[in-house]
Motif scaffolding. Structure first.
Motif, PDB file in Angstrom:
ATOM      1  N   THR A 137       4.469  69.982   5.396  1.00  0.00           N
ATOM      2  CA  THR A 137       3.817  70.023   4.091  1.00  0.00           C
ATOM      3  C   THR A 137       4.223  71.294   3.350  1.00  0.00           C
ATOM      4  O   THR A 137       4.576  72.307   3.970  1.00  0.00           O
ATOM      5  CB  THR A 137       2.285  69.976   4.210  1.00  0.00           C
ATOM      6  OG1 THR A 137       1.836  71.118   4.948  1.00  0.00           O
ATOM      7  CG2 THR A 137       1.829  68.697   4.895  1.00  0.00           C
ATOM      8  N   GLU A 181       3.765  66.257   0.888  1.00  0.00           N
ATOM      9  CA  GLU A 181       3.956  65.820   2.268  1.00  0.00           C
ATOM     10  C   GLU A 181       5.386  65.294   2.390  1.00  0.00           C
ATOM     11  O   GLU A 181       5.777  64.357   1.700  1.00  0.00           O
ATOM     12  CB  GLU A 181       2.935  64.740   2.612  1.00  0.00           C
ATOM     13  CG  GLU A 181       1.503  65.239   2.534  1.00  0.00           C
ATOM     14  CD  GLU A 181       0.468  64.158   2.802  1.00  0.00           C
ATOM     15  OE1 GLU A 181       0.874  63.018   3.155  1.00  0.00           O
ATOM     16  OE2 GLU A 181      -0.739  64.432   2.649  1.00  0.00           O
ATOM     17  N   ARG A 191      -0.379  69.922  -2.714  1.00  0.00           N
ATOM     18  CA  ARG A 191       0.626  70.013  -1.663  1.00  0.00           C
ATOM     19  C   ARG A 191       1.510  68.772  -1.655  1.00  0.00           C
ATOM     20  O   ARG A 191       1.130  67.703  -2.123  1.00  0.00           O
ATOM     21  CB  ARG A 191      -0.017  70.204  -0.296  1.00  0.00           C
ATOM     22  CG  ARG A 191      -0.837  69.024   0.184  1.00  0.00           C
ATOM     23  CD  ARG A 191      -1.406  69.288   1.562  1.00  0.00           C
ATOM     24  NE  ARG A 191      -2.130  68.124   2.062  1.00  0.00           N
ATOM     25  CZ  ARG A 191      -2.702  68.070   3.257  1.00  0.00           C
ATOM     26  NH1 ARG A 191      -2.623  69.119   4.080  1.00  0.00           N
ATOM     27  NH2 ARG A 191      -3.333  66.982   3.645  1.00  0.00           N
TER      28      ARG A 191
END
Length: 425
Positions: free
Chosen positions: A95, A89, A87
Motif C-alpha cells: 500500500t 492498494e 491510500r
C-alpha cells in the motif's frame, strides 16, 4: 512534510512529477506510481506503426531519471484507490499512503465495445500504446507483402481523432515510398459527422482542408460511421444521416485496419465512489480538484469533459498536450498554495486545444482558443513545416523528460512555431 503521489507516468504524469518537485522544493515527498517501468512518447506511435521509429527511439526507463530529482518511483499497477483512507492498494499487495493524489492515468481502451475490434483477439490494429504500434507494424509488413484494401479511422464514442488522421496519411506516404500505393485502396471510417470535426466541432477550415488533403491522396471516407462489428477481413459499418437514422450499410473488406477505440476511465479510478462520471472519468472543478475528495486532483485524458456538440454517432472531446500541460501546472500551483498556507486553490487550467499532426511529408496544425466555442482563435493550417516541427518537438520533449525540467514545452515551442503571437495581434 506532505506526500504527493502521482498516478500515471505519461505525458501528464512525468511533467507533473518534475513540476511538483520544482514548485515544492525538497521538503515534501513525491512518488510516481505506474504500471509500466518506462515512459513512452505516445504521439510518435503512428511512426512506429510503419517502421519509421522503434521502441528505443521513443521510450526510456523512468526510475533513473526520477531518482535524479529525488522522486520515488513504483512500477506497479494499482488495484484499488481507498479515497477515504488516502491510500493506494498495489497489485503486489503493498500500500502507498498519500496526502495528495494526482491522477494522470490516461484511459482504458474500450475495444470490447465493438465486437471483433482491437489488437488482442480482434482484427484491427491500434497506435494507442507502443506495444500496439509494434503489432501494427507487424501487420503493416504483411500488407506490404500482400497489398489490398485498408481501413483507418475511429470507432463510435472515440474522442482522440488526431492519431487516426496522422496514421492514414503516414500510411499513404509509407506505401508510396514502397511504390505499392496503387495496390492499396484506403478508406477513412469515422464517427465524426464530417471530415475535420476532430471532436471539436471543427477548427477553422479543418473540414475543407482535410477533405482536400484526402482527395489529393486518393483516400475515400465514410463519416457518421457506426462500426458495429469486425470480422476477419471485413468491417461492418452503418452510415447514419443527420437524424441518426441508418442511411446505408457497408461491408468493407480490408487487409489492414487501424481503428481508434472509445475511452473509459481505468478501473481503479472508475471504481472510486462519487469520483467519476458514468464512463469512469474524474469529475473536477475549475481547479482540477475532485468536488468529493479535495485532496485528489486529475489532469489529461483521465478527466471528464463533455462533448463539444451532439452528433449522430457519439463523439468525445480530445485532451491535447497543451491542455494537459496547463492542467498539470494549475494542480501543482494549487497544491503549493495549500501547503504554503496561501489559501484555497485558485489556479485554473487553460482549456485550449493546440496540436501538430504529421502527415508523412507534410502536416496540419490547429489552434482552438478556447476549446469550447465560441473561440477567440480558431485556426487551422497545413504544410511541410508542420512535419518538421513535429519531428523537432518529439526530440525536444523526450530530451526534456530525461533532463527532468518542467519548462512549459507546448506553450513555448508549439505556440511559437505556429505563430500564435502574430495571430493574436
Amino acid at each position: 512534510m506532505a506526500h504527493i503521489v502521482i498516478l500515471g507516468a505519461g505525458i501528464g504524469g512525468l511533467p507533473a512529477a518534475y513540476e511538483t518537485r520544482q514548485e515544492l522544493g525538497d521538503e515534501h515527498k513525491i512518488t510516481v506510481v505506474s504500471a509500466e517501468p518506462y515512459f513512452q512518447f505516445v504521439p510518435s506511435n503512428p511512426w512506429v506503426a510503419v517502421g519509421w521509429r522503434n521502441r528505443d527511439d521513443i521510450t526510456f526507463p523512468i526510475e533513473p531519471y526520477l531518482k535524479r530529482k529525488n522522486i520515488d518511483f513504483i512500477a506497479q499497477a494499482v488495484e484499488r484507490i481507498d479515497a477515504k483512507g488516502n491510500r493506494l492498494e498495489l497489485a503486489d499487495g503493498e500500500t502507498v499512503e498519500y496526502d495528495y493524489l494526482i491522477i494522470t492515468t490516461g484511459a482504458k481502451l474500450m475495444f470490447d465495445e465493438v465486437e471483433g475490434s482491437g489488437p488482442h483477439g480482434g482484427h484491427t490494429q491500434s497506435v494507442c500504446t507502443i506495444d500496439h504500434a509494434e503489432q501494427a507494424y507487424d501487420d503493416f509488413k504483411k500488407l506490404v507483402e500482400n497489398p489490398g484494401p485498408v481501413i483507418v479511422g475511429a470507432m463510435p464514442g472515440a474522442s482522440c481523432y488526431g492519431p487516426a488522421y496522422e496514421y492514414v496519411f503516414i500510411l499513404d506516404s509509407a506505401l508510396r515510398k514502397k511504390k505499392i500505393r496503387h495496390k492499396v485502396p484506403i478508406t477513412y471510417v469515422t464517427a465524426e459527422p464530417y471530415i475535420g470535426h476532430l471532436g471539436l466541432g471543427g477548427v477553422g477550415d479543418s473540414k475543407g482542408m482535410l477533405e482536400s488533403e484526402m482527395r489529393a491522396h486518393d483516400i475515400k471516407w465514410i463519416t457518421n460511421a457506426k462500426t458495429t462489428r469486425v470480422d476477419e477481413g471485413v468491417m461492418h459499418v452503418e452510415e447514419l444521416d443527420d437524424n441518426g437514422e441508418v442511411k446505408q450499410k457497408h461491408e468493407l473488406p480490408f487487409h489492414h485496419s487501424m481503428m481508434l477505440p472509445a475511452f473509459k476511465g481505468v478501473d481503479c479510478v472508475a471504481e472510486v465512489e462519487d469520483l467519476c462520471n458514468p464512463r469512469g472519468f474524474v469529475k473536477v472543478d475549475d481547479y482540477q480538484r475532485s468536488p468529493t475528495y479535495p485532496n485528489i486532483f486529475a489532469a489529461g485524458v483521465a478527466i471528464a469533459i463533455p462533448p463539444i456538440d451532439k452528433t449522430p454517432v457519439p463523439t468525445g472531446a480530445p485532451k491535447t498536450g497543451y491542455m494537459i500541460e496547463s492542467m498539470v501546472t494549475a494542480i501543482v500551483h494549487n497544491i503549493h498554495a495549500e501547503l504554503s498556507g496561501e489559501g484555497e486553490p485558485n489556479s485554473k487550467g487553460t482549456w485550449q486545444a493546440i496540436c501538430l499532426a504529421d502527415f508523412g511529408d507534410r502536416g496540419a496544425a490547429f489552434i482552438a482558443l478556447p476549446q469550447i466555442p465560441p473561440r477567440n482563435v480558431n485556426w487551422f493550417a497545413a504544410g511541410k513545416w508542420v512535419h518538421l516541427a513535429k519531428i523537432a518537438f518529439e526530440k525536444y520533449f523526450i530530451r526534456k523528460m530525461k533532463k527532468g525540467t518542467s519548462e512549459p514545452l507546448y506553450e513555448k515551442y508549439i505556440m511559437r512555431a505556429i505563430g500564435l503571437n502574430r495571430l493574436e495581434k
